[in-house]
Design a protein around this motif. Structure first.
Motif, PDB file in Angstrom:
ATOM      1  N   PRO A 154       0.912  -1.329  -0.014  1.00 27.79           N
ATOM      2  CA  PRO A 154       0.074   0.015  -0.005  1.00 27.79           C
ATOM      3  C   PRO A 154       1.012   1.282  -0.007  1.00 27.79           C
ATOM      4  CG  PRO A 154      -0.042  -0.986   2.102  1.00 27.79           C
ATOM      5  CD  PRO A 154       0.363  -2.116   1.207  1.00 27.79           C
ATOM      6  N   GLU A 155       2.033   1.149   0.696  1.00 27.04           N
ATOM      7  CA  GLU A 155       2.899   2.535   0.660  1.00 27.04           C
ATOM      8  C   GLU A 155       3.410   2.763  -0.817  1.00 27.04           C
ATOM      9  OE1 GLU A 155       3.533  -0.146   2.774  1.00 27.04           O
ATOM     10  OE2 GLU A 155       2.774   0.700   4.518  1.00 27.04           O
ATOM     11  N   ALA A 156       3.491   1.856  -1.771  1.00 25.72           N
ATOM     12  CA  ALA A 156       4.087   2.171  -2.869  1.00 25.72           C
ATOM     13  C   ALA A 156       2.992   2.409  -3.973  1.00 25.72           C
ATOM     14  CB  ALA A 156       4.744   0.808  -3.687  1.00 25.72           C
ATOM     15  N   LEU A 157       1.942   2.105  -3.672  1.00 29.94           N
ATOM     16  CA  LEU A 157       0.789   2.564  -4.325  1.00 29.94           C
ATOM     17  C   LEU A 157       0.225   3.945  -3.958  1.00 29.94           C
ATOM     18  CD1 LEU A 157      -1.294  -0.875  -4.274  1.00 29.94           C
ATOM     19  CD2 LEU A 157      -0.261   0.140  -6.147  1.00 29.94           C
ATOM     20  N   ALA A 158       0.386   4.135  -2.955  1.00 34.84           N
ATOM     21  CA  ALA A 158       0.036   5.446  -2.132  1.00 34.84           C
ATOM     22  C   ALA A 158       0.933   6.607  -2.703  1.00 34.84           C
ATOM     23  CB  ALA A 158      -0.117   5.573  -0.798  1.00 34.84           C
ATOM     24  N   ALA A 159       2.079   6.149  -2.975  1.00 32.12           N
ATOM     25  CA  ALA A 159       3.342   7.136  -3.496  1.00 32.12           C
ATOM     26  C   ALA A 159       3.207   7.260  -4.979  1.00 32.12           C
ATOM     27  CB  ALA A 159       4.467   6.642  -3.109  1.00 32.12           C
ATOM     28  N   SER A 160       2.521   6.390  -5.781  1.00 36.19           N
ATOM     29  CA  SER A 160       2.359   6.462  -7.150  1.00 36.19           C
ATOM     30  C   SER A 160       1.308   7.480  -7.688  1.00 36.19           C
ATOM     31  CB  SER A 160       2.059   4.976  -7.768  1.00 36.19           C
ATOM     32  OG  SER A 160       0.967   4.834  -8.300  1.00 36.19           O
ATOM     33  N   GLU A 161       1.821   7.994  -8.675  1.00 38.31           N
ATOM     34  CA  GLU A 161       0.845   8.942  -9.376  1.00 38.31           C
ATOM     35  C   GLU A 161      -0.615   8.169  -9.785  1.00 38.31           C
ATOM     36  OE1 GLU A 161       2.055   9.162 -13.958  1.00 38.31           O
ATOM     37  OE2 GLU A 161       3.693   9.715 -12.637  1.00 38.31           O
ATOM     38  N   TYR A 162      -0.480   6.948 -10.246  1.00 37.39           N
ATOM     39  CA  TYR A 162      -1.583   6.147 -10.769  1.00 37.39           C
ATOM     40  C   TYR A 162      -2.680   5.903  -9.385  1.00 37.39           C
ATOM     41  CZ  TYR A 162      -0.836   4.838 -15.579  1.00 37.39           C
ATOM     42  OH  TYR A 162      -0.822   4.846 -17.011  1.00 37.39           O
ATOM     43  N   TRP A 163      -1.935   5.501  -8.385  1.00 35.89           N
ATOM     44  CA  TRP A 163      -3.163   4.897  -7.366  1.00 35.89           C
ATOM     45  C   TRP A 163      -3.204   5.936  -6.057  1.00 35.89           C
ATOM     46  CZ3 TRP A 163      -5.150   0.892  -9.109  1.00 35.89           C
ATOM     47  CH2 TRP A 163      -4.601   0.283 -10.140  1.00 35.89           C
ATOM     48  N   SER A 164      -2.789   7.011  -6.095  1.00 32.56           N
ATOM     49  CA  SER A 164      -2.842   8.208  -4.806  1.00 32.56           C
ATOM     50  C   SER A 164      -4.031   8.664  -4.812  1.00 32.56           C
ATOM     51  CB  SER A 164      -1.637   8.857  -5.138  1.00 32.56           C
ATOM     52  OG  SER A 164      -1.431   9.864  -5.941  1.00 32.56           O
ATOM     53  N   ASP A 165      -4.884   8.767  -5.758  1.00 32.52           N
ATOM     54  CA  ASP A 165      -6.129   9.602  -5.579  1.00 32.52           C
ATOM     55  C   ASP A 165      -7.162   8.782  -4.743  1.00 32.52           C
ATOM     56  OD1 ASP A 165      -5.274  11.494  -7.104  1.00 32.52           O
ATOM     57  OD2 ASP A 165      -6.248  10.912  -8.903  1.00 32.52           O
ATOM     58  N   GLY A 166      -7.878   9.678  -3.798  1.00 30.74           N
ATOM     59  CA  GLY A 166      -8.801   9.061  -2.791  1.00 30.74           C
ATOM     60  C   GLY A 166      -8.426   8.167  -1.765  1.00 30.74           C
ATOM     61  N   PRO A 167      -9.136   8.063  -1.003  1.00 33.79           N
ATOM     62  CA  PRO A 167      -9.082   6.962   0.276  1.00 33.79           C
ATOM     63  C   PRO A 167      -8.744   5.520  -0.347  1.00 33.79           C
ATOM     64  CG  PRO A 167     -11.482   7.067  -0.173  1.00 33.79           C
ATOM     65  CD  PRO A 167     -10.605   7.895  -1.202  1.00 33.79           C
ATOM     66  N   ARG A 168      -7.650   4.767   0.361  1.00 34.74           N
ATOM     67  CA  ARG A 168      -7.423   3.347   0.237  1.00 34.74           C
ATOM     68  C   ARG A 168      -8.310   2.591   0.538  1.00 34.74           C
ATOM     69  NH1 ARG A 168      -4.740   4.305  -3.508  1.00 34.74           N
ATOM     70  NH2 ARG A 168      -4.890   2.451  -3.937  1.00 34.74           N
ATOM     71  N   HIS A 169      -8.689   1.677  -0.063  1.00 36.17           N
ATOM     72  CA  HIS A 169      -9.682   0.584   0.115  1.00 36.17           C
ATOM     73  C   HIS A 169      -8.797  -0.883   0.174  1.00 36.17           C
ATOM     74  CE1 HIS A 169     -12.521   3.615  -1.248  1.00 36.17           C
ATOM     75  NE2 HIS A 169     -13.344   2.892  -0.420  1.00 36.17           N
ATOM     76  N   ILE A 170      -8.853  -1.255   1.594  1.00 34.68           N
ATOM     77  CA  ILE A 170      -7.973  -2.264   1.591  1.00 34.68           C
ATOM     78  C   ILE A 170      -8.806  -3.661   1.962  1.00 34.68           C
ATOM     79  CG2 ILE A 170      -5.979  -3.404   3.293  1.00 34.68           C
ATOM     80  CD1 ILE A 170      -5.154  -0.971   1.297  1.00 34.68           C
ATOM     81  N   GLN A 171      -8.651  -4.586   1.010  1.00 32.55           N
ATOM     82  CA  GLN A 171      -9.679  -6.188   1.412  1.00 32.55           C
ATOM     83  C   GLN A 171      -8.704  -6.883   2.151  1.00 32.55           C
ATOM     84  OE1 GLN A 171     -10.458  -7.079  -2.487  1.00 32.55           O
ATOM     85  NE2 GLN A 171      -8.415  -7.716  -2.901  1.00 32.55           N
ATOM     86  N   ALA A 172      -9.245  -7.715   2.866  1.00 33.19           N
ATOM     87  CA  ALA A 172      -8.761  -8.836   3.664  1.00 33.19           C
ATOM     88  C   ALA A 172      -9.113 -10.196   3.256  1.00 33.19           C
ATOM     89  CB  ALA A 172      -9.122  -8.469   5.045  1.00 33.19           C
ATOM     90  N   THR A 173      -8.385 -10.982   3.110  1.00 31.14           N
ATOM     91  CA  THR A 173      -8.617 -12.307   2.676  1.00 31.14           C
ATOM     92  C   THR A 173      -8.180 -13.220   3.718  1.00 31.14           C
ATOM     93  OG1 THR A 173      -6.942 -12.505   1.145  1.00 31.14           O
ATOM     94  CG2 THR A 173      -8.893 -11.978   0.194  1.00 31.14           C
TER      95      THR A 173
END
Length: 191
Positions: A154-173
Motif C-alpha cells: 500500500p505504501e508504493a501504491l499511495a506514493a504512485s501517481e496512478y494509485w494515490s487519488d482518494g481513500p485506500r480500500h484495503i481488502q482482507a482475505t
C-alpha cells in the motif's frame, strides 16, 4: 499479537450456517469462472504468505474502511444480509489493495506510473500478436505476475501517481469464517 478488525458482508444464510457449524470454508463454486485465474493466483499467494494455509478459496472482507451499509453494491438488491465484524489473527490474514486487485482480475500489468504503463504495453504490443491471449508468452507472463505483487504494497501504491487519488480500500482475505471470531453482527437489506 493483537487481533485486527475485519468486516465481511454475507447473506443471512451464511450466518445461519455459521451458527450451526461454527466454522465455514468457502464453496469453490462461488469463485466466478471468468476470474478463476486471479482467484487461483491469490490463493497461491496466501499459501506462500500465511503459515498453514490450506487449499481453500478465501473469504473476503474489508480491513479499511468499514463497509457503509447505506451504500448499494454489497449484495444483490433486496437481499437480507449481515455485516460481521471479526477479530482475526493478523498472521492469518492477507491484506491487499482493492482497486489494484482489479488489475489482477483483468489480467493486466500493474504499473505505478503512466510512463511505466505506456512503455510496458508498447513493448508488449510489439512482441505479442494477440494482446488478449491468456496466459501470454514469456517473459510477459512473468512480468505481469511480478507486477501483481504490488497489490500487497500500500505504501508504493499511495506514493504512485496512478494509485494515490482518494481513500485506500484495503481488502482482507482469510481461510475460514469462525463463529468464535465474530464480535458484532449488523443485519441489513441490500440496496
Amino acid at each position: 499479537m493483537y487481533p485486527i478488525r475485519v468486516w465481511t458482508i454475507q447473506p443471512v444464510q451464511v450466518l445461519a450456517r455459521l451458527e450451526q457449524e461454527q466454522l465455514l470454508y468457502t464453496d469453490p463454486a462461488h469463485a466466478p469462472e471468468e476470474f478463476r485465474d486471479a482467484y487461483d493466483w491469490l490463493r497461491a499467494q496466501m499459501q506462500e504468505r500465511i503459515p498453514g494455509y490450506g487449499d481453500h478459496y478465501p473469504w473476503w472482507g474489508w480491513f479499511t474502511p468499514r463497509p457503509d451499509l447505506r451504500q448499494s453494491g454489497h449484495l444483490t438488491r433486496g437481499t437480507q444480509g449481515v455485516r460481521l465484524e471479526l477479530a482475526l489473527d493478523p498472521a492469518q490474514v492477507l491484506l491487499s489493495d482493492f482497486d489494484a486487485w482489479h488489475v489482477v482480475l483483468n489480467h493486466g500489468y500493474l504499473a505505478l506510473t503512466e510512463d511505466e504503463d505506456e512503455a510496458w504495453y508498447h513493448r508488449f504490443a510489439a512482441a505479442v500478436a494477440d494482446r488478449w491471449i491468456w496466459p501470454p508468452p514469456e517473459p510477459w507472463y512473468a512480468d505481469i505476475l511480478a507486477s501483481w505483487q504490488r497489490i500487497f504494497d500500500p505504501e508504493a501504491l499511495a506514493a504512485s501517481e496512478y494509485w494515490s487519488d482518494g481513500p485506500r480500500h484495503i481488502q482482507a482475505t482469510f481461510a475460514a469464517l469462525r463463529l468464535a471470531d465474530v464480535r458484532r453482527c449488523r443485519h441489513f437489506m441490500a440496496r
